[in-house]
Write a protein that holds these residues in place. Sequence first.
Motif, mmCIF file in Angstrom:
data_model
loop_
_atom_site.group_PDB
_atom_site.id
_atom_site.type_symbol
_atom_site.label_atom_id
_atom_site.label_comp_id
_atom_site.label_asym_id
_atom_site.label_seq_id
_atom_site.Cartn_x
_atom_site.Cartn_y
_atom_site.Cartn_z
ATOM 1 N N SER A 199 -74.889 37.391 -26.819
ATOM 2 C CA SER A 199 -73.874 36.528 -26.206
ATOM 3 C C SER A 199 -73.412 35.447 -27.179
ATOM 4 O O SER A 199 -72.222 35.109 -27.218
ATOM 5 N N ARG B 131 -74.153 40.490 -34.267
ATOM 6 C CA ARG B 131 -75.117 41.347 -33.564
ATOM 7 C C ARG B 131 -76.006 42.165 -34.495
ATOM 8 O O ARG B 131 -76.786 42.983 -34.030
ATOM 9 N N ASP C 176 -72.386 46.195 -23.974
ATOM 10 C CA ASP C 176 -72.044 44.903 -23.392
ATOM 11 C C ASP C 176 -73.308 44.286 -22.791
ATOM 12 O O ASP C 176 -74.371 44.915 -22.753
ATOM 13 N N ASP D 276 -71.215 37.042 -29.857
ATOM 14 C CA ASP D 276 -69.898 37.323 -29.286
ATOM 15 C C ASP D 276 -69.036 36.075 -29.197
ATOM 16 O O ASP D 276 -67.801 36.162 -29.177
#
Length: 409
Positions: free
Chosen positions: A148, A253, A226, A151
């Motif tokens: 998260s 990531r 996701d 992102d």
Amino acid sequence: MKEVKVIELFAGVGGFRLGLEKASSKYKVVWSNQWEPSTKSQDASNIYVNRFGEENHSNVDIAQVSSDEIPAHDMLVGGFPCQDYSVARTLKDSAGLEGKKGVLWWQIHRILNEKEKKPSFLFLENVDRLLKSPVKQRGRDFAIMIASLCDLGYAVEWRVINAADYGMPQRRRRIFIMAYHENTSLYKDIVKLENPLDWVLEEGILSTTFNVTQKSKQTFFEIEGDLPDISSNFNKKTSSTSPFQNAGIAINRKVYTVETSPSYDGHFETLGDKILLNGAVPNEYYIKEDALDKWEYLKGAKKEKRVNKATGFEYQYSEGAMIFPDPLDKPSRTIITGEGGASASRFKHVIKTAEGRLRRLTPIELERLNMFPDNHTEGATDIKRAFFMGNALVVGVIEKIGSELAKRI
């Protein structure tokens, strides 16, 4: 950057603020929030206000605070609770997310997501089991956090640090998480590296502050899917161990992680360095003669049959002995939230005075072991003061990291 505007979430009694303000005059706390659910008495918030003033301090549930009410800031800091970080897709919008139990982490995520100008830096603290939770999907919760933040445009660095390994007076092991937004020079320094683990082992904020040596081969993996997919599937097939080692960094990531050992050859503080002279300790802290047997039993080794009161199931219970009393020539054990009160306990600290008497630790001594100023928590009951220190971080760790970060920005 001449001034770093800071917001402090889950502020407790202000350990992050104390450390940062000791580290550099650059840091200016522009807003803080402390809210204890399920209680009318907001003792920690009251202590915070007593020490730092009520201006720009919020004592309401962070979930009820609109991100528009939070001023612009360069750094977000906080010691958020370790919970279940699982997520699910919302029914109304498949692109949305809802946190199931780890509500306080998702409040950090909400603030970062809703702020058009995101803070350049994050500085977070948690218990080290975050790297291994939950039991059935080891590392899943941390993977959700890492993904998260990536992102949202951050590179994320972490290290498990035991304060006593670097000369501080308490054995307190915690994970410290630093995140650098892609618009910062530090982020750009990281992505330039041929091997990002050079940042973790030698060149980064944490490695420069608290030196390490490499203990294992580096591991690389990517976090895919996701956030709901990660929540459902991360490490599901090989969940007995977490892929996250005690140090690492994640960019876009891509995760680079390694096991490290502390490297320190300086002075070591001890429990004995922090105790008060006998005359300064109220008599209530001394263990009464008729209670000594219970203390010795709880601290001692056991191998005995016990019965579960609810089910009647009989089982063999065993545990090893603890050092009793606590040695004064070593750092203290980890302070727990139940440290206060006169009742006998296996986990409370007990020391022997120069006069040969046994006693518990006072609130001032507990503050010193966390490197708080004397009487920082004055105004609350002694039991509450001990509770605060069981929840607190070691201020010296924050100060040293904060000092290095201030130099680099």
